[in-house]
Design a protein around this motif. Structure first.
Motif, mmCIF file in Angstrom:
data_model
loop_
_atom_site.group_PDB
_atom_site.id
_atom_site.type_symbol
_atom_site.label_atom_id
_atom_site.label_comp_id
_atom_site.label_asym_id
_atom_site.label_seq_id
_atom_site.Cartn_x
_atom_site.Cartn_y
_atom_site.Cartn_z
ATOM 1 N N UNK A 227 135.523 10.517 34.430
ATOM 2 C CA UNK A 227 135.406 10.322 32.982
ATOM 3 C C UNK A 227 134.019 9.788 32.663
ATOM 4 N N UNK A 228 133.324 10.458 31.767
ATOM 5 C CA UNK A 228 131.955 10.083 31.423
ATOM 6 C C UNK A 228 131.915 9.647 29.969
ATOM 7 N N UNK A 229 131.382 8.445 29.755
ATOM 8 C CA UNK A 229 131.275 7.880 28.415
ATOM 9 C C UNK A 229 129.824 7.992 27.961
ATOM 10 N N UNK A 230 129.582 8.572 26.814
ATOM 11 C CA UNK A 230 128.220 8.841 26.378
ATOM 12 C C UNK A 230 127.543 7.609 25.777
ATOM 13 N N UNK A 231 128.275 6.544 25.532
ATOM 14 C CA UNK A 231 127.674 5.301 25.060
ATOM 15 C C UNK A 231 126.840 4.711 26.194
ATOM 16 N N UNK A 232 125.511 4.725 26.047
ATOM 17 C CA UNK A 232 124.640 4.279 27.124
ATOM 18 C C UNK A 232 124.286 2.795 27.021
ATOM 19 N N UNK A 233 124.878 2.093 26.069
ATOM 20 C CA UNK A 233 124.627 0.658 25.944
ATOM 21 C C UNK A 233 125.134 -0.072 27.186
ATOM 22 N N UNK A 234 124.316 -0.936 27.756
ATOM 23 C CA UNK A 234 124.772 -1.785 28.862
ATOM 24 C C UNK A 234 125.353 -3.054 28.244
ATOM 25 N N UNK A 235 126.632 -3.018 27.967
ATOM 26 C CA UNK A 235 127.268 -4.057 27.160
ATOM 27 C C UNK A 235 127.187 -5.432 27.810
ATOM 28 N N UNK A 236 127.289 -5.501 29.137
ATOM 29 C CA UNK A 236 127.262 -6.814 29.789
ATOM 30 C C UNK A 236 125.884 -7.473 29.710
ATOM 31 N N UNK A 237 124.866 -6.699 29.317
ATOM 32 C CA UNK A 237 123.519 -7.264 29.186
ATOM 33 C C UNK A 237 123.240 -7.787 27.787
ATOM 34 N N UNK A 238 124.160 -7.557 26.834
ATOM 35 C CA UNK A 238 123.879 -7.950 25.456
ATOM 36 C C UNK A 238 123.710 -9.456 25.293
#
Length: 256
Positions: A227-238
Motif C-alpha cells: 500500500x502506497x500513500x502519496x502524502x509525502x509529509x514526514x509527520x513524525x518530524x513535524x
C-alpha cells in the motif's frame, strides 16, 4: 465495473496487451496509454502544448504525452461514462522500493487516485521470461475479490509479480517498500558528431531488501503487494521541526 488501463511502456507494449486480455469479461475496459515508451516519467504532466489522441484498430487509444497525461485525459474528458478504477501496467520491469519515485507506471495509478478512483500499479519482476499472463491473472484475482478494500485517501496498491508461470508462484505477501543502494554512475559516450553524451547509470541493488520488503517477497517467489500513500509529509518530524524553527535567532520565533 468500468476499468481504465494505462501504462508507461507505451500503447504497443506486450504487458498492456496481456493485461487487457487477462481482464476481458471482468467489465468495460478502456485503454489510454502513451504513444511511446515513457519509463521514468514519474508524475510529469504536459502543460506547454496541446495533446493528440489517436485510436488504434484494436480500440486502444494513445496520447503523445506522459502516463499522467493519459489518465488525466481519460478521466477528465475523453469519455462520457465515468470509470470505477484504474489499473496501470503490466510494466516490463519491477517497480520496487525507490523505483516508485521515478515510475510512470506508478504515476498513472496515482493520477487515478488523485482523481478519486481506486488504483493499482502492476509490474513484472522481469527475468527475461516475460510471464505477463501471470501478472494479469494476479490483477484479475485482486479485482474479483468479494471483499471491498478501503485503503483511505491518496493510496494505491503497488504490485510486483515474479516472472514465473502461475503454478510456480509461492503466494502473496503484503510488504513495505525497500530501498535501493546508490545508482551506478553516469556512462559517458561520444555521439557521431563528436559531442559527449551521457547515459543515466543503472539503478542500485536493494540496500534495504530484507524480510518484510517488496524486494524480499519477489526474490522468494511471492507476489508483493504494497500500500502506497502519496502524502509525502514526514509527520513524525513535524514537532521537532516546529521546535527547531521556534528557536531560530531571527526574532520571529517561528511565528508569522
Amino acid at each position: 465495473m468500468r476499468i481504465l488501463l494505462s501504462n508507461d511502456d507505451g500503447v504497443h507494449s506486450p504487458g498492456l496487451v496481456a493485461l487487457y486480455e487477462g481482464l476481458r469479461g471482468l467489465g468495460d475496459l478502456e485503454v489510454v496509454a502513451p504513444d511511446r515508451d515513457h519509463s521514468g516519467a514519474s508524475n510529469a504532466l504536459t502543460l506547454n502544448r496541446p495533446l493528440t489522441v489517436e485510436q488504434h484498430p484494436n480500440g486502444f487509444r494513445s496520447v503523445d504525452g506522459t502516463p499522467t497525461d493519459c489518465v488525466h485525459l481519460a478521466v477528465n474528458g475523453l469519455f462520457d461514462v465515468p470509470f470505477d478504477r484504474v489499473v496501470s501496467g503490466i510494466n516490463t520491469h519491477a517497480n520496487l522500493g525507490d523505483d516508485i519515485i521515478y515510475s510512470g507506471t506508478v504515476a498513472a495509478a496515482t493520477e487515478g487516485r488523485h482523481l478519486g478512483l481506486p488504483a493499482i500499479a502492476v509490474s513484472l519482476a522481469n527475468e527475461g521470461l516475460f510471464h505477463y499472463e501471470t501478472a494479469a491473472r494476479v490483477v484479475r484475482l485482486l479485482l474479483e475479490h468479494n471483499r471491498p478494500l478501503v485503503l483511505g485517501p491518496r493510496s494505491i496498491l503497488n504490485v510486483n509479480v515474479p516472472d514465473v508461470p502461475w503454478d510456480e508462484l509461492k503466494g502473496f505477501r503484503v510488504t513495505r517498500l525497500g530501498r535501493r543502494e546508490r545508482a551506478e554512475g553516469a556512462v559517458p559516450m561520444t555521439c557521431p558528431r563528436g559531442k559527449e553524451r551521457y547515459w543515466i547509470g543503472a539503478a542500485g541493488e536493494g540496500g534495504d531488501a530484507g524480510p518484510g520488503t517488496d524486494f524480499h517477497a519477489v526474490r522468494e517467489g511471492y507476489v508483493s503487494i504494497t500500500p502506497v500513500h502519496v502524502d509525502m509529509t514526514r509527520h513524525e518530524a513535524l514537532v521537532p521541526l516546529d521546535e527547531w524553527v521556534d528557536a531560530l535567532p531571527d526574532g520571529f520565533g517561528g511565528q508569522v
